[in-house]
Each structure stands twice: as C-alpha cells, then as structure tokens.
Design a protein around this motif. Structure first.
Motif, PDB file in Angstrom:
ATOM      1  N   VAL A   1      42.820 -33.627  49.682  1.00 60.15           N
ATOM      2  CA  VAL A   1      42.165 -33.244  50.597  1.00 60.15           C
ATOM      3  C   VAL A   1      42.953 -33.519  52.140  1.00 60.15           C
ATOM      4  O   VAL A   1      42.940 -32.608  52.952  1.00 60.15           O
ATOM      5  CB  VAL A   1      40.713 -33.532  50.791  1.00 60.15           C
ATOM      6  N   HIS A   2      43.542 -34.810  52.161  1.00 64.16           N
ATOM      7  CA  HIS A   2      44.302 -35.115  53.340  1.00 64.16           C
ATOM      8  C   HIS A   2      45.505 -34.485  53.191  1.00 64.16           C
ATOM      9  O   HIS A   2      46.215 -34.754  54.463  1.00 64.16           O
ATOM     10  CB  HIS A   2      44.496 -36.604  53.069  1.00 64.16           C
ATOM     11  N   GLY A   3      45.817 -33.622  52.393  1.00 61.75           N
ATOM     12  CA  GLY A   3      47.219 -32.909  52.553  1.00 61.75           C
ATOM     13  C   GLY A   3      46.626 -31.180  52.763  1.00 61.75           C
ATOM     14  O   GLY A   3      47.276 -30.415  52.834  1.00 61.75           O
ATOM     15  N   GLY A   4      45.500 -31.091  53.278  1.00 59.19           N
ATOM     16  CA  GLY A   4      44.804 -29.952  53.764  1.00 59.19           C
ATOM     17  C   GLY A   4      44.486 -29.148  52.523  1.00 59.19           C
ATOM     18  O   GLY A   4      44.219 -27.662  52.645  1.00 59.19           O
ATOM     19  N   ILE A   5      44.395 -29.489  51.306  1.00 64.01           N
ATOM     20  CA  ILE A   5      43.961 -28.764  49.860  1.00 64.01           C
ATOM     21  C   ILE A   5      42.554 -28.670  49.937  1.00 64.01           C
ATOM     22  O   ILE A   5      41.908 -30.055  49.704  1.00 64.01           O
ATOM     23  CB  ILE A   5      44.656 -29.169  48.769  1.00 64.01           C
ATOM     24  N   THR A   6      41.688 -27.989  49.987  1.00 64.03           N
ATOM     25  CA  THR A   6      40.088 -27.856  50.084  1.00 64.03           C
ATOM     26  C   THR A   6      39.854 -27.398  48.590  1.00 64.03           C
ATOM     27  O   THR A   6      38.692 -27.555  48.437  1.00 64.03           O
ATOM     28  CB  THR A   6      39.391 -27.167  51.139  1.00 64.03           C
ATOM     29  N   SER A   7      40.638 -26.796  47.833  1.00 59.64           N
ATOM     30  CA  SER A   7      39.968 -26.098  46.652  1.00 59.64           C
ATOM     31  C   SER A   7      41.539 -26.339  45.802  1.00 59.64           C
ATOM     32  O   SER A   7      42.465 -26.089  46.099  1.00 59.64           O
ATOM     33  CB  SER A   7      39.726 -24.779  46.662  1.00 59.64           C
ATOM     34  N   VAL A   8      41.046 -26.416  44.414  1.00 57.04           N
ATOM     35  CA  VAL A   8      42.221 -26.064  43.347  1.00 57.04           C
ATOM     36  C   VAL A   8      41.687 -25.407  42.249  1.00 57.04           C
ATOM     37  O   VAL A   8      40.429 -25.277  42.084  1.00 57.04           O
ATOM     38  CB  VAL A   8      42.707 -27.633  42.820  1.00 57.04           C
ATOM     39  N   VAL A   9      42.628 -24.995  41.388  1.00 54.87           N
ATOM     40  CA  VAL A   9      42.542 -24.126  40.215  1.00 54.87           C
ATOM     41  C   VAL A   9      43.089 -24.853  38.921  1.00 54.87           C
ATOM     42  O   VAL A   9      44.322 -25.259  39.239  1.00 54.87           O
ATOM     43  CB  VAL A   9      42.862 -22.623  40.175  1.00 54.87           C
ATOM     44  N   SER A  10      42.357 -25.040  38.175  1.00 59.81           N
ATOM     45  CA  SER A  10      42.755 -25.786  36.946  1.00 59.81           C
ATOM     46  C   SER A  10      43.319 -24.807  36.036  1.00 59.81           C
ATOM     47  O   SER A  10      42.888 -23.820  35.485  1.00 59.81           O
ATOM     48  CB  SER A  10      41.498 -26.575  36.242  1.00 59.81           C
ATOM     49  N   PRO A  11      44.496 -24.984  35.252  1.00 62.92           N
ATOM     50  CA  PRO A  11      45.247 -24.279  34.441  1.00 62.92           C
ATOM     51  C   PRO A  11      44.806 -24.930  33.019  1.00 62.92           C
ATOM     52  O   PRO A  11      45.584 -24.796  32.009  1.00 62.92           O
ATOM     53  CB  PRO A  11      46.541 -24.489  34.536  1.00 62.92           C
ATOM     54  N   GLY A  12      43.674 -25.287  32.807  1.00 59.68           N
ATOM     55  CA  GLY A  12      43.176 -25.999  31.567  1.00 59.68           C
ATOM     56  C   GLY A  12      43.296 -27.249  31.544  1.00 59.68           C
ATOM     57  O   GLY A  12      44.301 -28.004  32.017  1.00 59.68           O
ATOM     58  N   GLU A  13      42.094 -28.213  31.199  1.00 60.24           N
ATOM     59  CA  GLU A  13      42.662 -29.693  31.031  1.00 60.24           C
ATOM     60  C   GLU A  13      43.420 -30.222  30.034  1.00 60.24           C
ATOM     61  O   GLU A  13      43.043 -30.950  28.973  1.00 60.24           O
ATOM     62  CB  GLU A  13      41.202 -30.363  30.930  1.00 60.24           C
ATOM     63  N   ILE A  14      44.641 -29.827  30.063  1.00 59.39           N
ATOM     64  CA  ILE A  14      45.391 -29.931  28.890  1.00 59.39           C
ATOM     65  C   ILE A  14      46.227 -31.501  28.946  1.00 59.39           C
ATOM     66  O   ILE A  14      46.589 -31.617  27.719  1.00 59.39           O
ATOM     67  CB  ILE A  14      47.002 -28.716  29.048  1.00 59.39           C
ATOM     68  N   HIS A  15      45.947 -32.207  29.957  1.00 62.61           N
ATOM     69  CA  HIS A  15      46.517 -33.234  29.854  1.00 62.61           C
ATOM     70  C   HIS A  15      45.409 -34.426  29.075  1.00 62.61           C
ATOM     71  O   HIS A  15      45.629 -35.635  29.497  1.00 62.61           O
ATOM     72  CB  HIS A  15      46.896 -34.022  31.171  1.00 62.61           C
TER      73      HIS A  15
ATOM     74  N   GLY B   1      36.041 -36.264  47.243  1.00 67.37           N
ATOM     75  CA  GLY B   1      36.506 -36.008  48.624  1.00 67.37           C
ATOM     76  C   GLY B   1      35.921 -34.651  49.237  1.00 67.37           C
ATOM     77  O   GLY B   1      36.518 -34.324  50.385  1.00 67.37           O
ATOM     78  N   GLY B   2      34.959 -33.993  48.772  1.00 65.82           N
ATOM     79  CA  GLY B   2      34.656 -32.627  49.144  1.00 65.82           C
ATOM     80  C   GLY B   2      35.107 -31.678  48.337  1.00 65.82           C
ATOM     81  O   GLY B   2      34.907 -30.216  48.525  1.00 65.82           O
ATOM     82  N   MET B   3      36.528 -31.870  47.698  1.00 66.25           N
ATOM     83  CA  MET B   3      36.989 -30.933  47.159  1.00 66.25           C
ATOM     84  C   MET B   3      36.393 -29.852  45.974  1.00 66.25           C
ATOM     85  O   MET B   3      35.761 -30.594  45.248  1.00 66.25           O
ATOM     86  CB  MET B   3      38.250 -31.496  46.363  1.00 66.25           C
ATOM     87  N   LYS B   4      36.768 -28.778  46.281  1.00 65.36           N
ATOM     88  CA  LYS B   4      36.023 -27.790  45.276  1.00 65.36           C
ATOM     89  C   LYS B   4      37.183 -27.389  44.182  1.00 65.36           C
ATOM     90  O   LYS B   4      38.355 -26.919  44.260  1.00 65.36           O
ATOM     91  CB  LYS B   4      35.987 -26.395  45.765  1.00 65.36           C
ATOM     92  N   VAL B   5      36.766 -27.848  42.925  1.00 61.42           N
ATOM     93  CA  VAL B   5      37.833 -27.924  41.857  1.00 61.42           C
ATOM     94  C   VAL B   5      37.135 -26.689  40.837  1.00 61.42           C
ATOM     95  O   VAL B   5      36.005 -26.542  40.370  1.00 61.42           O
ATOM     96  CB  VAL B   5      37.516 -29.242  41.003  1.00 61.42           C
TER      97      VAL B   5
END
Length: 396
Positions: free
Chosen positions: A87-101, A129-133
């Motif tokens: 979030v502190h890098g300006g990223i407010t949302s992420v998209v997962s390519p599957g929980e492969i790890h 951190g407020g991030m939308k995942v």
C-alpha cells in the motif's frame, strides 16, 4: 454520510487510457465513492479537506499479478505484512493468480475447489492495510470437469490460472481452459520458461492452442518467449498482455514497441509477479511504470492507465478509474524531494520513483508519508489534521 474534498490538484490522472489526463479540478468523495469531478463543494461543506498542494492525484495502482497465499504472509520469502507494505508503494488492489505458493497445495478436485473458495471468501473479508485483494483464482488441474467450473463460478470464483497443474504436456490443458471460460471464469496462463520447480515451460504454440484471456508475464516470469513468439502473441491474438517487474526488462521494452506497432495498448496490464524468488517488492508496479516511461518511451499517464484502468476493465474491477461512482482509491504523489523533475510525471519520465504522501482506499486514509518511497517535494495537507496511520513512516 462522510464527505471529503480533494483540492489543490496540480495534475489529475484518470486511469482511462482514452483520456489519461484530466483538468485538475477539485474532487468530491462521498461515502468512499467519487461523487464529483469539478465539484462546487467548498471546505465548509465537507468533513475533511485534502489539499494536494500542487501535486499529482491518480487512481491507486492495481497489481495484476501478486502471489498472495492466505493472510498477509508469503511462505516463499517468510515475510509478514508485505501487502500492507505494498500500500505504501501506491498499490491499492491486487489480483491473485491462484494461491499457488501454499505449502502442500492440493491437486485433487475437491481440494483444488476448496482452496479457491476458501481464498476467495477469506480475501473478501480481509484487507491488510486497507488493500483490496481479488483472490481465490482456481489453479487448473486435469481432474477438473465442466461441472466443477460451473460450481466454482456459482460460488463467486472469478479467475483461473493455468501453468502449475499436473499436466504431462501443457497442451493437455485445453479442456480445462475452455470449460473455465465457458463458465465465465477469466483464465490467465503462464508463458515462457518454467518459473519454479514443478512447473513447465509454456511455448508460443501452447498459448495459441490454449487461447487464455490473459497471457501472464509475457515479458518473462522470469524467462520470456523469444522475439518471434512475442510478436506472434501481440500481432495474432487478442489476449491481454501482462508485463511484470519480475520479468525480463529487455523483453518488456521490445513488447512496448510491438504494442505501438499493432495499436494494442488497450490490452496491456502491469503487475509485479511478486512475492517470488525476486522477493517482496512494495515499489514493484511503480518501478515498472518508471522503467517503461523512461526506457521504453511510454508517456507516464499511459503507463499509469496500464496499471489501473486497463486492469480494472480486463479483470472486471470497480476501482482503477477516477470517475463518478467509482471507489475513491487514490494516490497523491510528487517529484521526490531534491529531484531534477518538477512533478511526479517528470520524475517517472526520468526513471525516478515519485514520493507518495497520501494513499486513500474507499476514501479512507491508509498511508501518510510513505515508508517506501522517497519524501515528496510537496506533501498533501489534511484538515482537520489526522494522526499517521499505523505503519506510516515517521520523520527522523
């Protein structure tokens, strides 16, 4: 009803590729949504005023390829709290390519479906951190049937990832890719060389046969296709073209040239493809925007739209564009203090990381004085004053 006025905007980025820069008019946020651009509201009409003091206001970045697992933890790097740091890098949302790890990730049909649904449900409720995942992508396996995909879609699973299942040959995954798409699930496919032990290279021929919706990390994850393969995917398909920080920079620059040649800018999305062996990278997407702007000649507002509005449109998200009715996920940024550029866009064009002084998610302040970027030359001013949110940087 909460009302916030954003004023003093020097440059306004929209995230809309067709019109990536707008007149820097005041912006009104009501209950977490953008209500008006060019509002007549005044400080006395609202609960909070954010004065950008001439800095740039833009939609929050969306990392289209972020390797989340469960909780704000990555087992690949044994790191806790990486999403809140992003979030502190300006990223407010992420998209997962599957929980492969996920350690011990299941490969049987029941386990594969259960993991996708569990992750989708968990990330719908948990916002570090407020991030939308946007999590819970189903990892395609040969045991999955058309009825499995219909069930997953009915349970809210929207995305799928191909490239890590137990296929003897990636070409054998065609049935699952098509069944997922027919169920309304967006399919991202690995491309290029193998990324981790247990995965397989996926060639241009595989991609042409499988025809996924998104060609994952086309510039390499970490190894890209050859030059002929890159040209083929851009020129002869309609796949979304994902460029990532953890890939091959030379290939990314070659791809930008191909995108220009074929008028394919509407298909480009950006991501970090982290955490992986490359590490956790809170500035990963911001760094990609700077690299493409400074080395590949992409106008910074266009690169920003590739990391926001394009991701929003292709993945069906609400955030990513500054327009009435959209979530107020915003970044206020400026040239880093002491830089040679006059503003954030000038910094990006030089390859510098801008200084972020404010991150809003759904209209709420989630970061002040980013702990990961340099200090901004012009910092947002909040009235009435608010304390630093947990995890923000502290002046030494």
């Amino acid at each position: 009803m909460s009302r916030t006025l954003v004023t003093g905007i020097g440059t306004l980025l929209t995230g809309d590729l067709d019109a990536p820069v707008a007149e820097p008019e005041d912006l009104l946020i009501v209950d977490g949504l953008i209500a008006e651009l060019g509002t007549s509201a005044r400080p006395g009409d609202v609960d909070q005023v954010i004065d950008a003091q001439g800095a740039t206001v833009a939609p929050g970045l969306i990392d289209s390829h972020c390797h989340v697992v469960l909780g704000d933890y990555t087992p690949r790097q044994t790191a806790v709290g990486f999403l809140a740091s992003y979030v502190h890098g300006g990223i407010t949302s992420v998209v997962s390519p599957g929980e492969i790890h996920l350690p011990g990730r299941p490969h049987d049909a029941a386990g594969v479906k259960a993991l996708a649904v569990l992750a989708q449900r968990s990330w719908s409720e948990y916002r570090p951190g407020g991030m939308k995942v946007n999590g819970g992508a189903v990892v395609l396996e040969p045991v999955l049937t058309p009825d499995d995909f219909k069930e997953l879609a009915s349970l809210g699973v929207r995305y799928a990832k191909f490239g890590f299942g137990r296929y003897a040959d990636p070409a054998d995954g065609l049935a699952q890719v098509k069944a997922a798409q027919e169920a309304g699930i967006l399919v991202t496919c690995h491309s290029g060389g193998a990324s981790i032990p247990g995965s397989k290279p996926i060639t241009t021929e595989h991609l042409l046969s499988l025809a996924p919706d998104v060609c994952g990390h086309l510039n390499g994850g970490p190894t890209s296709l050859d030059a002929a393969g890159l040209r083929t995917i851009v020129a002869e398909t309609e796949m979304a073209l994902q460029l990532v920080q953890a890939g091959n920079l030379r290939s990314a620059i070659e791809l930008v040239d191909l995108v220009r040649e074929h008028g394919a800018g509407h298909r480009v999305v950006l991501g970090s493809d982290t955490p992986t062996g490359t590490g956790t990278m809170p500035l990963g997407v911001l760094k990609t925007v700077a690299e493409l702007s400074s080395l590949a000649g992409v106008e910074p507002p266009v690169a920003w739209a590739w990391a926001t509005g394009n991701v929003s449109r292709i993945y069906g998200l609400a955030a990513g564009v500054l327009a009435p009715g959209r979530p107020a996920d915003l970044v206020v940024m400026d040239a880093p203090w002491g830089a040679q550029a006059p503003d954030a866009l000038g910094a990006l064009a030089r390859g510098d990381i801008p200084g972020i002084s404010l991150v809003l998610i759904d209209g709420e302040i989630k970061a002040l004085t980013s702990r990961n970027t340099p200090a901004a030359a012009r910092k947002a001013r909040i009235t009435p004053e608010v304390p630093e949110p947990p995890g923000s940087a502290h002046v030494c």
